[in-house]
Enzyme design. Structure first.
Site, PDB file in Angstrom:
ATOM      1  N   ASP A   8       0.849  -1.187   0.000  1.00 22.15           N
ATOM      2  CA  ASP A   8       0.000   0.000   0.000  1.00 22.15           C
ATOM      3  C   ASP A   8       0.886   1.239   0.000  1.00 22.15           C
ATOM      4  OD1 ASP A   8      -2.098  -1.730   0.153  1.00 22.15           O
ATOM      5  OD2 ASP A   8      -2.703  -1.199   2.194  1.00 22.15           O
ATOM      6  N   ASP A 134     -15.370  -3.656  -0.287  1.00 21.21           N
ATOM      7  CA  ASP A 134     -14.826  -3.366   1.039  1.00 21.21           C
ATOM      8  C   ASP A 134     -15.987  -3.310   2.011  1.00 21.21           C
ATOM      9  OD1 ASP A 134     -12.386  -3.171  -0.249  1.00 21.21           O
ATOM     10  OD2 ASP A 134     -12.540  -1.010  -0.503  1.00 21.21           O
TER      11      ASP A 134
END
Length: 249
Positions: A8, A134
């Site tokens: 990330d 998500d």
């Protein structure tokens, strides 16, 4: 089941967020290039890269990321700020192995249909598109997990399937960044609802025992990030697992 290491990126730094909270960031003293080289030297040929700036509409990282990704022959699964059909096509044409779509697919009701038609027209496979879901307490979140969608989880899955998209990256936000175990219950619900989807699990994986549990319920692959940086799972363990998975296919 294949393990895909995750990287990330926030402000060009390798980071992990806790439960998607941009105010709860762990920074790692390693560059994206160094992480890619390290995985590749240990036999990994698939990497998951998320632009966290892009996920919330800030595209200051994109050129930096593209320049690095173009230099590697690793298969890259890329997400964060993919907001248009043209951007998906651009990334696929540039050699990105899989493109993750999330926010735009939730907020624009026509996006997935337009994307499906466009890719099919250009003879590009929908298999290279990953739909991000998500989830926090079965509520779909988007825009870097800062917004909630009224769309019901299973209804959304059904819509994607009708349009030809069957590979999903599901992140259990309640587990993400905590190293407290994977969201097995959530993934089981998804697979019970649609057993034929290709499910990529993400969030909370903290040990090889979690990997075993995910393998048992037959997810296609899982994304592992913080557990690697915190030395809970070694790169050699990932290499050995993936080699065994390839042999068993």
């Amino acid at each position: 089941m294949y393990i895909i290491p995750a990287i990330d990126i926030l402000d060009k730094k390798v980071v992990r967020l806790r439960e998607g909270n941009y105010d709860d960031v762990t920074n790692y003293e390693v560059t994206l290039e160094e992480m890619i080289d390290k995985y590749q030297s240990h036999g990994t040929d698939f990497i998951h890269i998320i632009d966290l700036n892009g996920a919330k509409g800030d595209f200051s990282n994109q050129q930096y990321l593209y320049d690095i990704i173009r230099k590697t022959d690793m298969k890259v699964q890329y997400g964060g700020g993919v907001r248009s059909v043209e951007k998906v096509k651009e990334l696929l044409d540039a050699g990105i192995h899989r493109v993750i779509v999330g926010t735009q697919a939730i907020t624009n009701p026509d996006f997935l249909e337009e994307l499906s038609k466009s890719l099919s027209k250009n003879n590009q496979t929908l298999d290279r598109v990953v739909v991000a879901i998500d989830v926090l307490d079965e509520v779909i979140k988007y825009s870097g997990w800062m917004e909630s969608s009224p769309i019901k989880l299973m209804d959304y899955v059904d819509k994607c399937l009708r349009l030809g998209f069957y590979r999903f990256l599901c992140t259990d936000i309640s587990k993400d960044g905590k190293l407290g175990g994977a969201g097995i219950e959530l993934y089981e619900k998804l697979l019970d609802h649609s057993p034929f989807i290709k499910l990529i699990a993400s969030g909370g994986v903290s040990s090889m025992a979690d990997i075993e549990a995910l393998n048992k319920i037959k997810v296609e692959s899982c994304v592992v990030g913080k557990a690697i940086y915190e030395n809970k799972i070694s790169i050699d363990e990932i290499k050995d697992w993936n080699l065994q998975s390839l042999v068993s296919i």
